[in-house]
Design an enzyme around this catalytic site. Structure first.
Site, PDB file in Angstrom:
ATOM      1  CE  LYS A 206      -2.035  -1.184   3.861  1.00  0.00           C
ATOM      2  NZ  LYS A 206      -1.338  -2.443   4.142  1.00  0.00           N
TER       3      LYS A 206
ATOM      4  NE  ARG B  35      -4.288  -1.746   9.793  1.00  0.00           N
ATOM      5  CZ  ARG B  35      -3.242  -1.183   9.198  1.00  0.00           C
ATOM      6  NH1 ARG B  35      -3.305   0.036   8.729  1.00  0.00           N
ATOM      7  NH2 ARG B  35      -2.144  -1.859   9.067  1.00  0.00           N
TER       8      ARG B  35
ATOM      9  NE  ARG C  26       7.812  -3.024   5.970  1.00  0.00           N
ATOM     10  CZ  ARG C  26       6.496  -2.923   6.103  1.00  0.00           C
ATOM     11  NH1 ARG C  26       5.803  -2.180   5.268  1.00  0.00           N
ATOM     12  NH2 ARG C  26       5.875  -3.571   7.065  1.00  0.00           N
TER      13      ARG C  26
ATOM     14  NE  ARG D 292       6.527  -0.997   9.935  1.00  0.00           N
ATOM     15  CZ  ARG D 292       5.410  -0.858   9.238  1.00  0.00           C
ATOM     16  NH1 ARG D 292       5.403  -0.085   8.163  1.00  0.00           N
ATOM     17  NH2 ARG D 292       4.313  -1.474   9.583  1.00  0.00           N
TER      18      ARG D 292
ATOM     19  NE  ARG E 244       2.103  -5.436  10.934  1.00  0.00           N
ATOM     20  CZ  ARG E 244       3.082  -5.000  10.162  1.00  0.00           C
ATOM     21  NH1 ARG E 244       4.299  -5.484  10.296  1.00  0.00           N
ATOM     22  NH2 ARG E 244       2.855  -4.079   9.263  1.00  0.00           N
TER      23      ARG E 244
HETATM   24  P1  AP5 Z   1       4.869  -1.622   1.735  1.00  0.00           P
HETATM   25  O1  AP5 Z   1       4.535  -0.743   0.590  1.00  0.00           O
HETATM   26  O2  AP5 Z   1       5.657  -1.053   2.862  1.00  0.00           O
HETATM   27  O3  AP5 Z   1       3.536  -2.331   2.272  1.00  0.00           O
HETATM   28  P2  AP5 Z   1       2.344  -1.761   3.097  1.00  0.00           P
HETATM   29  O4  AP5 Z   1       1.111  -2.450   2.587  1.00  0.00           O
HETATM   30  O5  AP5 Z   1       2.332  -0.279   3.132  1.00  0.00           O
HETATM   31  O6  AP5 Z   1       2.744  -2.393   4.495  1.00  0.00           O
HETATM   32  P3  AP5 Z   1       2.698  -1.859   5.958  1.00  0.00           P
HETATM   33  O7  AP5 Z   1       3.352  -2.941   6.785  1.00  0.00           O
HETATM   34  O8  AP5 Z   1       3.240  -0.485   6.093  1.00  0.00           O
HETATM   35  O9  AP5 Z   1       1.203  -1.864   6.215  1.00  0.00           O
HETATM   36  P4  AP5 Z   1       0.528  -2.079   7.493  1.00  0.00           P
HETATM   37  O10 AP5 Z   1      -0.817  -1.932   6.965  1.00  0.00           O
HETATM   38  O11 AP5 Z   1       0.690  -3.280   8.321  1.00  0.00           O
HETATM   39  O12 AP5 Z   1       1.242  -1.035   8.451  1.00  0.00           O
HETATM   40  P5  AP5 Z   1       0.881   0.425   8.821  1.00  0.00           P
HETATM   41  O13 AP5 Z   1       2.108   1.197   8.801  1.00  0.00           O
HETATM   42  O14 AP5 Z   1      -0.307   0.913   8.068  1.00  0.00           O
HETATM   43  O15 AP5 Z   1       5.596  -2.910   1.149  1.00  0.00           O
HETATM   44  C1  AP5 Z   1       6.131  -3.920   2.008  1.00  0.00           C
HETATM   45  C2  AP5 Z   1       7.504  -4.364   1.494  1.00  0.00           C
HETATM   46  O16 AP5 Z   1       7.342  -5.057   0.252  1.00  0.00           O
HETATM   47  C3  AP5 Z   1       8.457  -3.196   1.183  1.00  0.00           C
HETATM   48  O17 AP5 Z   1       9.742  -3.569   1.563  1.00  0.00           O
HETATM   49  C4  AP5 Z   1       8.340  -2.998  -0.334  1.00  0.00           C
HETATM   50  O18 AP5 Z   1       9.539  -2.489  -0.898  1.00  0.00           O
HETATM   51  C5  AP5 Z   1       8.053  -4.413  -0.812  1.00  0.00           C
HETATM   52  N1  AP5 Z   1       7.155  -4.423  -1.965  1.00  0.00           N
HETATM   53  C6  AP5 Z   1       6.095  -3.629  -2.185  1.00  0.00           C
HETATM   54  N2  AP5 Z   1       5.482  -3.940  -3.354  1.00  0.00           N
HETATM   55  C7  AP5 Z   1       6.174  -5.006  -3.856  1.00  0.00           C
HETATM   56  C8  AP5 Z   1       6.035  -5.815  -5.016  1.00  0.00           C
HETATM   57  N3  AP5 Z   1       5.066  -5.615  -5.918  1.00  0.00           N
HETATM   58  N4  AP5 Z   1       6.905  -6.794  -5.186  1.00  0.00           N
HETATM   59  C9  AP5 Z   1       7.874  -7.023  -4.300  1.00  0.00           C
HETATM   60  N5  AP5 Z   1       8.071  -6.291  -3.183  1.00  0.00           N
HETATM   61  C10 AP5 Z   1       7.229  -5.299  -2.957  1.00  0.00           C
HETATM   62  O19 AP5 Z   1       0.379   0.212  10.316  1.00  0.00           O
HETATM   63  C11 AP5 Z   1       1.266  -0.183  11.363  1.00  0.00           C
HETATM   64  C12 AP5 Z   1       0.468  -0.366  12.627  1.00  0.00           C
HETATM   65  O20 AP5 Z   1      -0.184   0.874  12.995  1.00  0.00           O
HETATM   66  C13 AP5 Z   1      -0.673  -1.387  12.575  1.00  0.00           C
HETATM   67  O21 AP5 Z   1      -0.233  -2.698  12.814  1.00  0.00           O
HETATM   68  C14 AP5 Z   1      -1.590  -0.848  13.672  1.00  0.00           C
HETATM   69  O22 AP5 Z   1      -1.133  -1.192  14.947  1.00  0.00           O
HETATM   70  C15 AP5 Z   1      -1.476   0.653  13.524  1.00  0.00           C
HETATM   71  N6  AP5 Z   1      -2.480   1.234  12.602  1.00  0.00           N
HETATM   72  C16 AP5 Z   1      -2.246   1.896  11.425  1.00  0.00           C
HETATM   73  N7  AP5 Z   1      -3.394   2.284  10.860  1.00  0.00           N
HETATM   74  C17 AP5 Z   1      -4.384   1.863  11.697  1.00  0.00           C
HETATM   75  C18 AP5 Z   1      -5.795   1.935  11.650  1.00  0.00           C
HETATM   76  N8  AP5 Z   1      -6.438   2.534  10.634  1.00  0.00           N
HETATM   77  N9  AP5 Z   1      -6.500   1.380  12.668  1.00  0.00           N
HETATM   78  C19 AP5 Z   1      -5.897   0.792  13.713  1.00  0.00           C
HETATM   79  N10 AP5 Z   1      -4.554   0.667  13.820  1.00  0.00           N
HETATM   80  C20 AP5 Z   1      -3.810   1.198  12.821  1.00  0.00           C
END
Ligand code: AP5
Length: 210
Positions: free
Chosen positions: A13, A88, A123, A156, A167
């Site tokens: 994402k 989410r 990552r 991370r 997760r």
């Molecule tokens: P990346 O683009 O970083 O993936 P992402 O989907 O953004 O992953 P996140 O882990 O950031 O999402 P998340 O939803 O768990 O965490 P968030 O920060 O929102 O890609 C991942 C890796 O793959 C990278 O290394 C990239 O280079 C690689 N990659 C990407 N595309 C690729 C491809 N096509 N091929 C190969 N490699 C690829 O949330 C963190 C925490 O915050 C949550 O666990 C929760 O505790 C809290 N939180 C955040 N938002 C909320 C909410 N709305 N409600 C409640 N808690 C929340």
């Protein structure tokens, strides 16, 4: 254009939001990044959110909804935005509806749990500016150094394998039902995440009619 990016943790994402954001010239709003910044700065919000995040759990709805409302009130959101990581849960989606926000498109990035686990283990993120890399799929020019700001890239805390498992379970139980929620609105587009970042980007832009 008001967009939502849905998908499991690590589905890409943030990576796709970065591209869409520069293509459409609208801000990408990541609740995860906002929360991580709060943790880094030791604010009251950060202190409350930290334990949930480190354990791979979701931060309570009321906290995240409050953060989002505040962020969407800023001037740069007037022409549109991309939501990365929000909503989410169904209550978060309902809160967005109650704010009177009409979403144009919801892109769901589909990636298998197995591929997600591989992505998370490789990552690396910049501890200064938050830019995201992958040791194999999207390496920085110099290992351990951010291309954008020269900061140090690190793993991370919530990318530890046990936390990734938690997760993914939380995703399947609490976030995946949103696909049905948005399917009913006719605005959901499913994009199969590809092995190459650029191939996924092409499919995302196609789904957006670009
Ligand atoms: P990346 O683009 O970083 O993936 P992402 O989907 O953004 O992953 P996140 O882990 O950031 O999402 P998340 O939803 O768990 O965490 P968030 O920060 O929102 O890609 C991942 C890796 O793959 C990278 O290394 C990239 O280079 C690689 N990659 C990407 N595309 C690729 C491809 N096509 N091929 C190969 N490699 C690829 O949330 C963190 C925490 O915050 C949550 O666990 C929760 O505790 C809290 N939180 C955040 N938002 C909320 C909410 N709305 N409600 C409640 N808690 C929340």
């Amino acid at each position: 254009m008001k967009l939502i990016l849905l998908g499991a943790p690590g589905a890409g994402k943030g990576t796709q939001a970065e591209v869409i954001c520069s293509t459409l010239n609208i801000p990408a709003i990541s609740t995860g990044n906002i929360l991580r910044e709060a943790v880094k700065n030791g604010t009251a919000l950060g202190m409350e959110a930290k334990a949930y995040m480190d354990g791979g759990k979701l931060v309570p709805d009321e906290l995240v909804i409050g953060i989002l409302k505040e962020r969407l009130a800023k001037d740069d959101c007037k022409a549109g935005f991309i939501l990365d990581g929000f909503p989410r849960t169904v209550p978060q989606a309902e809160a967005l509806d109650r704010m009177g926000i009409v979403i144009d498109k919801v892109i769901d990035l589909e990636v298998s749990d197995e591929a997600i686990t591989k992505r998370m283990s490789g990552r690396r993120v910049c501890e200064s500016c938050g830019a995201s890399y992958h040791l194999e799929f999207k390496p920085s020019k110099e290992e351990g150094v951010c291309d954008k700001c020269g900061g140090k890239t690190v793993q991370r805390k919530d990318d530890h394998p046990d936390t990734v498992k938690e997760r993914l379970e939380v995703y399947h139980a609490q976030t995946e039902p949103l696909k049905g929620y948005y399917q009913k609105t006719g605005k959901l587009a499913i994009v199969e995440g590809q092995d190459e970042v650029s191939e996924t980007t092409a499919l995302v832009l196609k789904a957006l009619g670009r």
